[in-house]
Motif scaffolding. Structure first.
Motif, mmCIF file in Angstrom:
data_model
loop_
_atom_site.group_PDB
_atom_site.id
_atom_site.type_symbol
_atom_site.label_atom_id
_atom_site.label_comp_id
_atom_site.label_asym_id
_atom_site.label_seq_id
_atom_site.Cartn_x
_atom_site.Cartn_y
_atom_site.Cartn_z
ATOM 1 N N GLN A 211 -5.715 -13.498 -20.318
ATOM 2 C CA GLN A 211 -4.703 -14.213 -21.100
ATOM 3 C C GLN A 211 -5.227 -15.597 -21.471
ATOM 4 N N ALA A 212 -5.839 -16.282 -20.522
ATOM 5 C CA ALA A 212 -6.365 -17.622 -20.787
ATOM 6 C C ALA A 212 -7.549 -17.601 -21.747
ATOM 7 N N LEU A 213 -8.282 -16.486 -21.760
ATOM 8 C CA LEU A 213 -9.444 -16.386 -22.642
ATOM 9 C C LEU A 213 -9.077 -15.933 -24.051
ATOM 10 N N GLY A 214 -7.806 -15.629 -24.285
ATOM 11 C CA GLY A 214 -7.369 -15.332 -25.639
ATOM 12 C C GLY A 214 -6.710 -13.998 -25.865
ATOM 13 N N SER A 215 -6.660 -13.137 -24.857
ATOM 14 C CA SER A 215 -5.954 -11.863 -25.009
ATOM 15 C C SER A 215 -4.447 -12.074 -24.967
ATOM 16 N N GLN A 216 -3.728 -11.176 -25.614
ATOM 17 C CA GLN A 216 -2.285 -11.100 -25.397
ATOM 18 C C GLN A 216 -2.079 -10.009 -24.359
ATOM 19 N N VAL A 217 -1.722 -10.431 -23.151
ATOM 20 C CA VAL A 217 -1.695 -9.519 -22.013
ATOM 21 C C VAL A 217 -0.279 -9.037 -21.728
ATOM 22 N N THR A 218 -0.151 -7.736 -21.486
ATOM 23 C CA THR A 218 1.092 -7.140 -21.016
ATOM 24 C C THR A 218 0.817 -6.465 -19.676
ATOM 25 N N VAL A 219 1.555 -6.872 -18.657
ATOM 26 C CA VAL A 219 1.397 -6.308 -17.322
ATOM 27 C C VAL A 219 2.530 -5.321 -17.074
ATOM 28 N N LEU A 220 2.179 -4.097 -16.711
ATOM 29 C CA LEU A 220 3.160 -3.052 -16.445
ATOM 30 C C LEU A 220 3.120 -2.707 -14.963
ATOM 31 N N VAL A 221 4.265 -2.833 -14.299
ATOM 32 C CA VAL A 221 4.334 -2.618 -12.857
ATOM 33 C C VAL A 221 5.411 -1.596 -12.556
ATOM 34 N N ARG A 222 5.063 -0.583 -11.793
ATOM 35 C CA ARG A 222 6.029 0.465 -11.459
ATOM 36 C C ARG A 222 7.097 -0.046 -10.492
ATOM 37 N N GLY A 223 6.702 -0.928 -9.589
ATOM 38 C CA GLY A 223 7.645 -1.465 -8.615
ATOM 39 C C GLY A 223 8.485 -2.590 -9.180
ATOM 40 N N GLU A 224 9.139 -3.316 -8.269
ATOM 41 C CA GLU A 224 10.071 -4.359 -8.694
ATOM 42 C C GLU A 224 9.457 -5.749 -8.752
ATOM 43 N N GLY A 225 8.180 -5.870 -8.417
ATOM 44 C CA GLY A 225 7.567 -7.183 -8.479
ATOM 45 C C GLY A 225 6.064 -7.116 -8.309
ATOM 46 N N LEU A 226 5.422 -8.274 -8.489
ATOM 47 C CA LEU A 226 3.981 -8.381 -8.318
ATOM 48 C C LEU A 226 3.644 -8.629 -6.842
ATOM 49 N N LEU A 227 2.405 -8.349 -6.483
ATOM 50 C CA LEU A 227 1.874 -8.644 -5.150
ATOM 51 C C LEU A 227 2.815 -8.142 -4.061
ATOM 52 N N ALA A 228 3.108 -6.863 -4.118
ATOM 53 C CA ALA A 228 4.128 -6.270 -3.253
ATOM 54 C C ALA A 228 3.800 -6.377 -1.774
ATOM 55 N N LYS A 229 2.535 -6.569 -1.415
ATOM 56 C CA LYS A 229 2.172 -6.637 -0.004
ATOM 57 C C LYS A 229 2.329 -8.034 0.586
ATOM 58 N N MET A 230 2.653 -8.999 -0.256
ATOM 59 C CA MET A 230 2.853 -10.367 0.213
ATOM 60 C C MET A 230 4.348 -10.678 0.262
ATOM 61 N N GLU A 231 4.682 -11.883 0.709
ATOM 62 C CA GLU A 231 6.077 -12.301 0.699
ATOM 63 C C GLU A 231 6.627 -12.211 -0.728
ATOM 64 N N PRO A 232 7.879 -11.819 -0.915
ATOM 65 C CA PRO A 232 8.414 -11.636 -2.273
ATOM 66 C C PRO A 232 8.256 -12.855 -3.177
ATOM 67 N N PHE A 233 8.381 -14.056 -2.618
ATOM 68 C CA PHE A 233 8.303 -15.237 -3.470
ATOM 69 C C PHE A 233 6.906 -15.423 -4.068
ATOM 70 N N ALA A 234 5.881 -14.856 -3.435
ATOM 71 C CA ALA A 234 4.530 -14.967 -3.990
ATOM 72 C C ALA A 234 4.460 -14.279 -5.346
ATOM 73 N N GLY A 235 4.925 -13.052 -5.407
ATOM 74 C CA GLY A 235 4.923 -12.331 -6.672
ATOM 75 C C GLY A 235 5.809 -12.976 -7.718
ATOM 76 N N GLU A 236 6.936 -13.529 -7.276
ATOM 77 C CA GLU A 236 7.851 -14.177 -8.219
ATOM 78 C C GLU A 236 7.207 -15.388 -8.877
ATOM 79 N N LEU A 237 6.551 -16.234 -8.081
ATOM 80 C CA LEU A 237 5.940 -17.435 -8.637
ATOM 81 C C LEU A 237 4.724 -17.103 -9.496
ATOM 82 N N VAL A 238 3.958 -16.097 -9.116
ATOM 83 C CA VAL A 238 2.820 -15.685 -9.934
ATOM 84 C C VAL A 238 3.308 -15.090 -11.256
ATOM 85 N N ALA A 239 4.391 -14.332 -11.223
ATOM 86 C CA ALA A 239 4.958 -13.777 -12.460
ATOM 87 C C ALA A 239 5.425 -14.897 -13.389
ATOM 88 N N GLU A 240 6.042 -15.931 -12.822
ATOM 89 C CA GLU A 240 6.453 -17.079 -13.632
ATOM 90 C C GLU A 240 5.255 -17.751 -14.276
#
Length: 495
Positions: A211-240
């Motif tokens: 994304q930073a190098l110029g792509s228009q990125v779309t992330v598709l996740v089957r679950g309810e958030g990113l970084l599912a193995k970490m604390e929920p707030f980690a995925g939330e802040l990275v998604a933001e």
């Protein structure tokens, strides 16, 4: 423990098989295999190392090094944009050719001369080609020119073949020639549109970079958030952070099929609800599988393609000579943990070769105990996410009586000096019965540098009443440790 190499048979010009005996044979010459070889050689054992690709392995050419080289300019620019007096100077785009050239340099331009020199300098004998077990303590090597070798190990064979990226068996997925982590870290052109399937570490890091190098990125996740193995707030802040950078993050969606004519041109991703998303490239970051499908496991009573089940010395259970070290044993799929295991395994192999018992003292030289309780990990996104030990959910699932203590990193004096508008969060998970930290998670710019202090606290089982006297320097972000402990004491006083 002789350290000798015995030539049992010779090779002639027709490509006949030769047979050579070593103390230790290592299959796989990534960072893990290199460290096993180094440990064995340091103990005076003779070592052969077999590698089918580049000496240095996945981390050096298609994972840790190139990915972090791509990400560092991204996070440095993001940090600079938050600093008064500097932000106006860094509003332009990244110099893409310079970033890719920097990446290429860190991947040694996909040449392994330097790694070969190092491995040879420790006295290891390198065999190029596909290595396969051929019965107890035997490895055959089929070289690139058709030459064949049979290597016999006096004491141990160490399988250090790592993992490979998995492309899911969706209709059209393989034919679409998708990116995996290898293509994502080595691509020489920036795709205009990139779909990333998966919200784990590889997915979010590569989404951040491209994304930073110029792509228009779309992330598709089957679950309810990113970084599912970490604390929920980690995925939330990275998604933001991804959203603020311009990427689209969609959760709770599943890919049904992929379409691409001849594996070239635009790719169409078809979701289960029928929606169609068009892109120039698609990256599947959906998991890893062990590279054990073609290494002869069946010749020693094991199943091809399986993870290797090992004890804390990385000895395969039921064997007295076969070791599975690094990602291949599925204990902790990270380079630093694999290298740690390699140090343990190398020492264990040497000790057993001498006929001595393994050490069980406080240093634990022959037991990879960190794999159970204190595995550190940093996700190099913007913001960074760093964690060690158990999350709150993992601790509760294990039946521990615990308390999570949270603190807003923006309230720490050092964070405001680091960057205007600093956003982040910290959590420590406390075992209430022992009053020790058993897990810690930090999310925010530059928090990766906080992680080792947390790793020491978790690994050392430092009592909180002693940790209280580990005074953090002011004004640094590490002052969050004081704030977490103050919060814990205040909450405990209310009980």
């Amino acid at each position: 423990m002789t350290g000798r190499v015995d030539s049992v048979d010779s090779v002639d010009a027709t490509g006949a098989v030769d047979a050579v005996e070593y103390d230790v044979v290592v299959v796989g010459a990534g960072p893990v295999g290199e460290n096993v070889a180094d440990g064995a050689r340091t103990a005076g054992l003779s070592v052969a190392v077999v590698e089918s690709e580049l000496i240095g392995g996945e981390c050096s050419y298609w994972a840790c090094m190139p990915s972090k080289a791509l990400l560092r300019p991204v996070t440095a620019r993001a940090d600079a944009r938050r600093v008064p007096g500097l932000r106006q100077s860094v509003q332009g785009p990244l110099d893409v050719p310079a970033v890719l050239a920097h990446r290429d340099s860190y991947a040694s331009h996909w040449k392994d001369d330097g790694q070969v020199d190092w491995l040879e300098s420790v006295g290891a004998h390198i065999y190029r080609g596909q290595g396969r077990l051929a019965g107890p303590k035997q490895v055959t090597v089929e070289g690139p020119g058709g030459e064949r070798h049979t290597l016999t190990a006096r004491h141990a064979v160490a399988v250090c073949t790592g993992t490979r990226a998995v492309v899911p068996g969706l209709p059209g997925a393989v034919d679409a020639k998708p990116w995996t982590s290898r293509e994502a870290t080595s691509a020489q052109q920036v795709p205009g549109r990139l779909v990333v399937v998966g919200g784990g570490v590889v997915g979010v890091e590569m989404a951040t970079a491209w994304q930073a190098l110029g792509s228009q990125v779309t992330v598709l996740v089957r679950g309810e958030g990113l970084l599912a193995k970490m604390e929920p707030f980690a995925g939330e802040l990275v998604a933001e952070g991804l959203a603020e950078a311009g990427a689209t993050v969609r959760t709770g969606v599943s890919v049904a099929s992929v379409e691409r004519d001849g594996g070239t041109g635009p790719v169409t991703v078809v979701l289960k609800d029928g929606e169609r998303i068009e892109a120039d490239e698609i990256l599947f970051a959906t998991g890893r599988a062990p590279r054990t499908d073609d290494i002869g496991l069946e010749t020693v009573g094991l199943t091809a393609g399986d993870w290797l089940d090992v004890d804390d010395s990385c000895l395969v259970r039921g064997s007295d000579w076969l070791y599975g070290v690094g990602d291949v044993n599925h204990r902790a799929l990270m380079t630093h943990q694999g290298k740690y295991q390699a140090r343990i395994a190398g020492a264990a192999i040497a000790t057993r070769a001498q006929g001595e018992p393994l050490a069980t003292g406080p240093w634990g030289e022959h037991a990879a105990t960190a794999d159970h309780a204190a595995v550190p990990q940093v996700v190099f996104t913007d913001p960074e996410a760093a964690a060690v030990g158990l999350s709150l959910a993992e601790a509760e699932a294990a039946g521990r009586r615990v308390r999570a203590v949270d603190y807003d990193l923006a309230s720490v004096a050092g964070s405001g000096l680091y960057a205007d508008g600093y956003r982040g969060r910290a959590r420590m998970v406390v075992d209430l019965d022992r009053e020790i930290v058993i897990g810690a998670t930090f999310v925010g710019p530059a928090v990766g540098e906080l992680l080792h202090s947390a790793t020491v606290a978790v690994t050392g089982e430092v009592p909180l009443d002693r940790l209280w006297h580990a005074v953090p320097a002011y004004p640094t972000i590490s002052e969050v440790w004081l704030r977490l402990l103050e919060t814990y004491r205040a909450e405990a006083a209310k009980k």
